[in-house]
Design an enzyme around this catalytic site. Structure first.
Site, mmCIF file in Angstrom:
data_model
loop_
_atom_site.group_PDB
_atom_site.id
_atom_site.type_symbol
_atom_site.label_atom_id
_atom_site.label_comp_id
_atom_site.label_asym_id
_atom_site.label_seq_id
_atom_site.Cartn_x
_atom_site.Cartn_y
_atom_site.Cartn_z
ATOM 1 N N LEU A 111 34.399 27.270 35.004
ATOM 2 C CA LEU A 111 34.255 27.827 33.776
ATOM 3 C C LEU A 111 34.347 27.633 32.839
ATOM 4 C CD1 LEU A 111 34.566 32.139 33.778
ATOM 5 C CD2 LEU A 111 33.162 31.429 33.320
ATOM 6 N N GLY A 112 35.753 26.594 32.770
ATOM 7 C CA GLY A 112 36.409 26.057 31.814
ATOM 8 C C GLY A 112 37.493 24.756 32.694
ATOM 9 N N GLY A 159 41.295 23.782 31.522
ATOM 10 C CA GLY A 159 41.713 24.350 30.117
ATOM 11 C C GLY A 159 43.444 22.891 30.863
ATOM 12 N N GLY A 160 43.894 23.566 29.852
ATOM 13 C CA GLY A 160 45.282 22.184 29.646
ATOM 14 C C GLY A 160 46.020 22.226 30.934
ATOM 15 N N PHE A 161 46.295 24.122 31.788
ATOM 16 C CA PHE A 161 46.857 24.723 33.176
ATOM 17 C C PHE A 161 46.148 23.864 33.644
ATOM 18 C CE2 PHE A 161 48.655 26.503 29.356
ATOM 19 C CZ PHE A 161 50.290 25.941 29.342
ATOM 20 N N GLY A 162 44.412 24.375 34.178
ATOM 21 C CA GLY A 162 43.759 24.079 35.085
ATOM 22 C C GLY A 162 42.312 24.035 34.680
ATOM 23 N N VAL A 201 39.144 26.849 35.490
ATOM 24 C CA VAL A 201 39.483 27.636 35.597
ATOM 25 C C VAL A 201 37.587 28.453 36.202
ATOM 26 C CG1 VAL A 201 38.762 30.354 34.022
ATOM 27 C CG2 VAL A 201 40.250 28.770 33.490
ATOM 28 N N LYS A 236 42.355 31.296 37.053
ATOM 29 C CA LYS A 236 42.898 30.122 37.165
ATOM 30 C C LYS A 236 43.643 29.970 38.019
ATOM 31 C CE LYS A 236 43.713 29.342 32.986
ATOM 32 N NZ LYS A 236 44.431 29.602 31.768
ATOM 33 N N ASP A 252 50.932 30.438 22.906
ATOM 34 C CA ASP A 252 49.399 29.383 22.679
ATOM 35 C C ASP A 252 48.780 29.729 22.368
ATOM 36 O OD1 ASP A 252 48.504 26.450 23.145
ATOM 37 O OD2 ASP A 252 48.284 27.248 25.255
HETATM 38 N N1 LIG Z 1 38.622 35.456 31.696
HETATM 39 C C1 LIG Z 1 37.647 34.401 31.283
HETATM 40 N N2 LIG Z 1 36.838 34.701 31.668
HETATM 41 C C2 LIG Z 1 35.482 33.599 30.879
HETATM 42 N N3 LIG Z 1 35.704 32.694 30.834
HETATM 43 C C3 LIG Z 1 37.081 31.948 30.579
HETATM 44 C C4 LIG Z 1 38.488 33.396 30.951
HETATM 45 N N4 LIG Z 1 39.208 32.513 31.071
HETATM 46 C C5 LIG Z 1 38.636 31.039 30.842
HETATM 47 N N5 LIG Z 1 37.332 30.875 30.645
HETATM 48 C C6 LIG Z 1 37.049 29.579 30.604
HETATM 49 O O1 LIG Z 1 37.528 28.281 31.217
HETATM 50 C C7 LIG Z 1 38.070 27.983 29.685
HETATM 51 C C8 LIG Z 1 39.355 27.308 29.648
HETATM 52 O O2 LIG Z 1 40.390 27.901 29.636
HETATM 53 P P1 LIG Z 1 41.673 27.356 29.732
HETATM 54 O O3 LIG Z 1 42.433 27.020 30.528
HETATM 55 O O4 LIG Z 1 42.866 30.184 29.029
HETATM 56 O O5 LIG Z 1 41.779 26.506 28.152
HETATM 57 P P2 LIG Z 1 42.919 26.657 27.381
HETATM 58 O O6 LIG Z 1 44.643 25.957 28.150
HETATM 59 O O7 LIG Z 1 41.743 25.574 27.162
HETATM 60 O O8 LIG Z 1 43.263 27.458 26.794
HETATM 61 C C9 LIG Z 1 38.122 28.416 28.592
HETATM 62 O O9 LIG Z 1 37.557 27.666 27.346
HETATM 63 C C10 LIG Z 1 37.026 29.737 28.831
HETATM 64 O O10 LIG Z 1 35.304 29.087 28.706
#
Ligand SMILES: Nc1ncnc2c1ncn2[C@@H]1O[C@H](COP(=O)(O)OP(=O)(O)O)[C@@H](O)[C@H]1O
Ligand SMILES: *[C@@H]1O[C@H](CO)[C@@H](O)[C@H](O)[C@H]1NC(C)=O
Ligand SMILES: *[C@@H]1O[C@H](CO)[C@@H](O)[C@H](O)[C@H]1NC(C)=O
Ligand SMILES: *[C@@H]1O[C@H](CO)[C@@H](O)[C@H](O)[C@H]1NC(C)=O
Ligand SMILES: *[C@@H]1O[C@H](CO)[C@@H](O)[C@H](O)[C@H]1NC(C)=O
Ligand SMILES: *[C@@H]1O[C@H](CO)[C@@H](O)[C@H](O)[C@H]1NC(C)=O
Ligand SMILES: *[C@@H]1O[C@H](CO)[C@@H](O)[C@H](O)[C@H]1NC(C)=O
Ligand SMILES: *[C@@H]1O[C@H](CO)[C@@H](O)[C@H](O)[C@H]1NC(C)=O
Length: 671
Positions: free
Chosen positions: A352-353, A355-358, A360, A375, A471
């Site tokens: 899905l994406g 993020g800084g921590f890994g 998702v 995540k 954050d």
């Molecule tokens: N619960 C969720 N439902 C849908 N998409 C999610 C969810 N959590 C994270 N994502 C997607 O994964 C991406 C990265 O999440 P995250 O690690 O929280 O980003 P960051 O560390 O940049 O805040 C988000 O931008 C979002 O698009």
């Protein structure tokens, strides 16, 4: 004289009619095999006589009622009769998923609950009628979810509900073993329990008593209140159970036996005759193979060897790290195997994406079909893991409509998996930056802002302990199917605080949202959260990142730019050009000014989230900004050389680590 006689005659006819049509006033079921209950929704009677109120469907209802109405009073204005109900129930969690609601024992004027909602409405009410005295519903709830909307005290309680789900009185589940010794009981432990619900129509008293299956009825009640049910109960009522599931199914709710009586004690049940609960856990392997001829034995031996090899491989593939201290957290623990299946083996397609921590991943739980987001956080250090898991477990109980529900976790060697509810509209930043295909209109943005503020207020002031988010930023605000803004990632930054030694505190957060004093001291507080929230407000109203590397150098920092527009007397120049003139001036003004106020470099001048909420709701006039003395400082003098323009702009995949290291480097003298 004549009218009196007529009245007497009518009275005579009426009363004889009432006595001849005498309704049932007592029943008893040791199991429901031959019972003729009225069932609807998920409710079913299993072949062995168990009444099963729900199945693995999410957001669904189930009801079971005694088929005939029962008379509770003999005229509209009469007072309600005494009654007593006694039943044995069990809530069995099949797998370690959270959610589900509980059981309500209910007296209702009707058996039709088509218009009622599941989840926190328990299949009895909906948003419009909950709490309305025209419902005429009495219930005793066995509730395993803490819903702040209805002021639930915890996630394991018994409550008396009259016409709505804000309990008139409630207590944590348990029983008085003797009049001085209270023992807790976990409702969804899977063990059958007994419940007595009694109403004394003369003393006008309701009492509720809970006990484990084989205990005799405790002398001291769990809950006892004075309440006259005469105005609540109609002359005839239906008696039964309601159960509903939430967004995630947790436990199956069963009733094993039930008795009821008007004006007297409900009959005791014959506990030895109650139906058995289904076994959970693996079945025993049959011995058939061992009796067959040697040929088959050798085949089976080689099969067994092959099986062992597969098993070992599988074990390695699905290996988890589980330490002794984690037993307390087992309800929040997911099996790696289930997560692996849910995400189709963590396929890249399911990402899905980042993020800084890994990364998702999107997933669908194999059995309940619930959509989740997993995540994967790589984490080598075991240090701090224990506190962190304790914190996740406690956060798993955080429930607020503006927080992304954290469902649980799983731990493997060197990595931690966090399981969240899936938010179908993804993160907010995608609607704001890089020429989005769809932008949000002002109404939607303002609603998201208010939602996030209310979620943050909950973390700061309304939960059992103060939770600092650490954050806050647009990419951590996720939008659910109804475009409600929900804060995600709460507390995760903490993991990196825990692991560090005390000399060099890591600053975790994202540049542009980091309060200046946090840069200096490394300490996160509620007011550093407010600072980040201010940056977020401006980001949403202006459609720009707090630090925009593509902007002209003097416009680099959003707060400075908005402040200078304000100084020039036209703060609205800062508004996102995508909005045009389609916004509510009053609301925009509050948001922009509040954004500035929250960004004050001195934490003393920042409002609290409670004040922020009052401004946003219009209860306070837009904040007055002092024309001098409002100081915005992005970072410390020593940090002037942070290469801000190398801050990655094109993606939301900026890593907190780069930012962290640049800030930390700078703090420790550019090491
Ligand atoms: N619960 C969720 N439902 C849908 N998409 C999610 C969810 N959590 C994270 N994502 C997607 O994964 C991406 C990265 O999440 P995250 O690690 O929280 O980003 P960051 O560390 O940049 O805040 C988000 O931008 C979002 O698009
Ligand atoms: C649950 O019950 C409903 C209503 O009886 C039924 O339609 C559905 O198929 C059941 N689901 C499962 C998983 O058994
Ligand atoms: C079961 O209950 C229904 C509804 O009250 C009734 O119509 C039916 O006759 C009952 N059946 C038996 C066998 O009692
Ligand atoms: C109605 O009920 C009350 C108490 O429940 C009783 O005292 C009274 O006699 C009853 N009246 C009739 C007409 O049955
Ligand atoms: C019940 O009480 C109300 C008001 O208290 C009265 O108007 C009504 O006539 C009474 N009904 C009966 C059947 O006595
Ligand atoms: C709520 O339930 C009541 C009673 O069943 C019904 O009249 C009403 O229409 C329902 N409201 C909604 C919004 O579904
Ligand atoms: C309670 O419900 C009744 C009937 O549905 C309705 O007329 C009344 O306005 C409701 N009261 C409140 C306070 O919502
Ligand atoms: C309840 O009280 C009775 C008599 O007062 C006593 O015999 C009995 O043991 C008590 N039961 C419990 C469970 O305390």
């Amino acid at each position: 004289m004549v009218p009196l006689k007529v009245a007497a005659l009518i009275f005579y006819i009426l009363s004889s009619f009432l006595t001849t049509s005498k309704s049932v006033d007592e029943f008893s079921y040791n199991g429901f095999r031959s019972a003729n209950l009225s069932l609807d929704g998920m409710a079913k009677i299993a072949p062995n006589g168990l009444l099963k109120l729900n199945n693995a469907t999410i957001l669904e209802k189930g009801h079971a009622f005694f088929p005939d109405p029962i008379e509770f009073k003999n005229s509209t204005n009469a007072s309600a009769s005494s009654f007593s109900a006694y039943f044995v129930f069990a809530m069995v969690s099949g797998y370690q998923e959270m959610g589900g609601q509980g059981i309500i024992f209910v007296l209702s004027p009707s058996k039709n609950f088509e218009r009622a909602n599941p989840a926190l409405y328990f299949g009895l009410f909906n948003k419009t009628n909950s709490g309305n005295s025209s419902n005429h519903i009495f219930g005793v709830e066995l509730d395993t979810i803490k819903n702040v909307e209805v002021d639930d005290i915890d996630d394991n309680h018994v409550g008396i509900d009259i016409n709505g789900l804000k309990s008139v009185s409630s207590k944590t589940s348990g029983y008085w073993d003797n009049p001085d010794l209270f023992r807790n009981l976990k409702l969804n432990s899977g063990h059958p329990m007994q419940l007595w619900v009694e109403y004394d129509g003369i003393e006008k008293q309701i009492s509720v008593t809970l006990a484990p299956l084989h205990n005799s009825k405790p002398n001291r009640t769990l809950l006892q209140i004075s309440y006259d049910l005469s105005s609540v109960l109609k002359p005839t009522m239906f008696v039964g159970f309601s159960s509903a599931t939430g967004p995630i199914q947790i436990a199956t709710h069963y009733v094993l036996g039930w008795s009821f009586k008007i004006n007297g004690m409900a009959q005791p049940l014959d506990l030895s005759r109650l139906p058995k609960l289904p076994r959970i856990g693996p079945k025993k392997i049959s011995k058939v193979l061992t009796v067959y001829v040697p040929v088959i034995t050798t085949v089976s031996v080689s099969l067994a060897i092959w099986g062992v090899v597969c098993y070992v491989n599988r074990r390695r593939k699905f290996a988890e790290v589980l330490e002794e201290w984690e037993r307390d957290y087992s309800p929040q623990r997911f099996k790696f195997k289930d997560l692996y299946k849910a995400t189709k083996g963590f396929k890249d397609k399911e990402i899905l994406g980042r993020g800084g921590f890994g990364k998702v991943y999107k997933g669908v739980m194999p059995r309940s079909k619930v959509e989740i987001a997993v995540k994967r956080v790589s984490h080598e250090s075991r240090q701090g893991m224990r506190e962190f898991v304790a914190e996740i477990a406690s956060m798993g109980r955080l429930r607020h409509r503006n927080l992304v529900p954290l469902l649980g976790y799983c731990r493997r060697k060197g990595e931690l998996l966090l399981v969240y509810e899936y938010m179908s509209n993804g993160s907010l930043d995608k609607f704001l930056h890089n020429q989005p295909k769809v932008t949000l209109n002002w109404d939607q943005r303002f609603r998201v802002i208010k939602g996030v503020a209310s979620g943050l207020l909950y973390l700061h002031e309304e939960w059992e302990q103060v939770v600092i988010h650490r954050d806050i930023k647009a990419s951590n605000v996720l939008l659910d199917g109804e475009l409600n803004g929900r804060l995600g990632d709460f507390g995760l930054a903490r993991l990196y605080d825990h692991g560090s030694d005390h000399q060099t505190t890591h600053v975790v957060g994202t540049l542009g949202y980091l309060a200046p004093e946090q840069n200096r001291t490394g300490k996160a507080t509620t007011s550093t959260d407010v600072y980040a929230f201010g940056a977020f407000l401006l980001e949403v109203a202006c459609g720009r990142r707090p630090i925009d590397p593509k902007a002209a150098p003097h416009d680099l920092i959003l707060v400075d730019q908005v402040f200078s527009y304000w100084n020039q007397g036209d703060i609205f120049q800062a508004v996102d050009p995508n909005l045009g003139n389609n916004y509510v001036i009053k609301e925009m003004e509050v948001v922009l000014k509040l954004g500035l106020l929250c960004s004050h470099s001195d934490p003393k001048f920042r409002p609290s989230m409670r004040q922020v909420m009052l401004y946003l709701e219009g209860a306070l006039a837009p904040p007055e900004l002092p024309s001098s003395g409002l100081k915005f400082e992005q970072h410390d003098e020593g940090c002037d050389d942070i290469p801000l323009w190398s801050y990655p702009s094109s993606s939301s995949a900026q890593t907190v680590f780069t930012q962290t290291s640049s800030v930390t480097n700078c703090l420790s003298g550019g090491r």
